[in-house]
Design an enzyme around this catalytic site. Structure first.
Site, mmCIF file in Angstrom:
data_model
loop_
_atom_site.group_PDB
_atom_site.id
_atom_site.type_symbol
_atom_site.label_atom_id
_atom_site.label_comp_id
_atom_site.label_asym_id
_atom_site.label_seq_id
_atom_site.Cartn_x
_atom_site.Cartn_y
_atom_site.Cartn_z
ATOM 1 N N LYS A 156 5.167 -3.463 -3.067
ATOM 2 C CA LYS A 156 3.327 -3.456 -3.440
ATOM 3 C C LYS A 156 4.473 -3.361 -5.254
ATOM 4 C CE LYS A 156 1.861 -3.709 0.740
ATOM 5 N NZ LYS A 156 1.209 -2.844 2.122
ATOM 6 N N GLN A 204 -0.555 3.045 3.300
ATOM 7 C CA GLN A 204 1.179 2.286 4.137
ATOM 8 C C GLN A 204 0.663 2.828 5.649
ATOM 9 O OE1 GLN A 204 2.445 -0.308 2.809
ATOM 10 N NE2 GLN A 204 2.766 -0.967 4.776
ATOM 11 N N ASP A 241 -6.948 -2.083 0.336
ATOM 12 C CA ASP A 241 -6.513 -3.074 1.420
ATOM 13 C C ASP A 241 -7.647 -4.090 2.285
ATOM 14 O OD1 ASP A 241 -3.850 -3.214 1.896
ATOM 15 O OD2 ASP A 241 -3.784 -1.342 2.768
#
Ligand code: NDP
Length: 284
Positions: free
Chosen positions: A53, A97, A120
């Site tokens: 990322k 994460q 997300d």
């Protein structure tokens, strides 16, 4: 028949190039899109994902800030960091994460992220908006699946679609996006009877079960489009998907590989969401 190998690299590069162009436009207005990534603990797979990322951000022109916390961090400390990043006007996207260490409540942490920064698309507010087909963030992996299908030239409308997997973040939103694109959708799960028979009816078959080579050639309709979301390790430790790729390629019309398919798309769609976040927070 030898199936078309869907090129996740080319399609994700195209989406990242579009995001880079948008990032440049924002930068010309003095806005530097910025993503904050929080990693708790030492999970090797998570470290790889976070690194990917970060690299994508660099390539697109998005500033990335990394926060690495030890595995035994108190949940309160993580929540405080999220609150601090929520309040920071220089940060447009916040990504925690997953998975988090077992002593932390993932739901509480996701709820703590400002929905405007939830790149997300895991916050229930954004899940609801996405469900209603409204503008905003797209769930990254599901949206990546849709882009793989449509940018490879396959239409969803009127097609019989089968999704294996019903998790909140993967299976269900994939099914929802296929439905929004006017597919006729069946969702399968571990309690589904006659899985092979149902899969055989699919014009578009998406597997998000996380089971090594579960989708075999006899489960695939000749000419079908098969999208493999699974990320697994085979008995030799090699990265593989849910689909028995070589055998399925003999039957299907198109198959997405692992690696080189959905995983790359997930990161590309995240970049797109970071741009959306920067725009939304600047009234665009
Ligand atoms: P979950 O474990 O949360 O969900 C798996 C789903 O598959 C469940 O709904 C489960 O059914 C179903 N399932 C499991 N075994 C079978 C079976 N034998 N037959 C039918 N259905 C089955 O996983 P996720 O949804 O989070 O992830 C799925 C896969 O996608 C994983 O391999 C994950 O690593 C990968 N992934 C890939 C991403 C990418 O970027 N490429 C991003 C996110 C995930 P039930 O509900 O009944 O238990």
């Amino acid at each position: 028949m030898k199936a078309h190998r869907i090129d996740g690299k080319a399609i994700s590069d195209q989406i990242k190039a579009e995001a880079a162009w948008e990032a440049q436009k924002l930068q010309r207005q003095g806005i530097v899109p910025c993503l904050a990534v929080i990693l708790v603990g030492e999970d090797p797979a998570s470290k790889v994902y976070v690194n990917n990322k970060k690299k994508a951000c660099e390539a697109v022109g998005i500033l990335s800030r990394s926060y690495v916390l030890p595995a035994d961090t108190e949940e309160k400390e993580l929540l405080d960091l999220v609150a601090q990043l929520n309040a920071d006007e220089g940060v447009h996207g916040i990504l925690v994460q997953l998975p988090l260490p077992p002593h932390m409540d993932e739901n509480q942490v996701i709820l703590a992220i400002d929905p405007k920064k939830d790149v997300d698309c895991f916050h229930p507010w954004n899940v609801g908006l996405a469900q209603m087909g409204q503008q905003g963030f797209v769930p990254c992996t599901p949206a990546g699946v849709m882009e793989l299908i449509t940018r490879s030239g396959y239409a969803v409308e009127g097609k019989r679609c089968v999704v294996i997997g019903r998790s909140h973040n993967v299976g269900k939103p994939i099914a929802m996006l296929l439905l929004q694109a006017n597919g006729t959708v069946t969702i399968c799960h571990s309690k589904t009877r006659d899985l092979a028979e149902i899969c055989c009816q699919a014009d578009i078959l998406v597997s998000a079960a996380g089971r090594v080579h579960m989708v075999t050639a006899d489960m695939v309709k000749p000419g079908a489009v098969v999208i493999d979301v699974g990320i697994n390790r085979d008995e030799n430790g090699k990265l593989c998907g849910d689909v028995d790729f070589d055998a399925v390629c003999e039957v299907a019309g198109a198959v997405s590989p692992v690696p080189g398919g959905v995983g790359l798309m997930t990161v590309a769609m995240l970049m797109k969401n970071c741009i959306t976040a920067a725009k939304l927070q600047n009234g665009q």
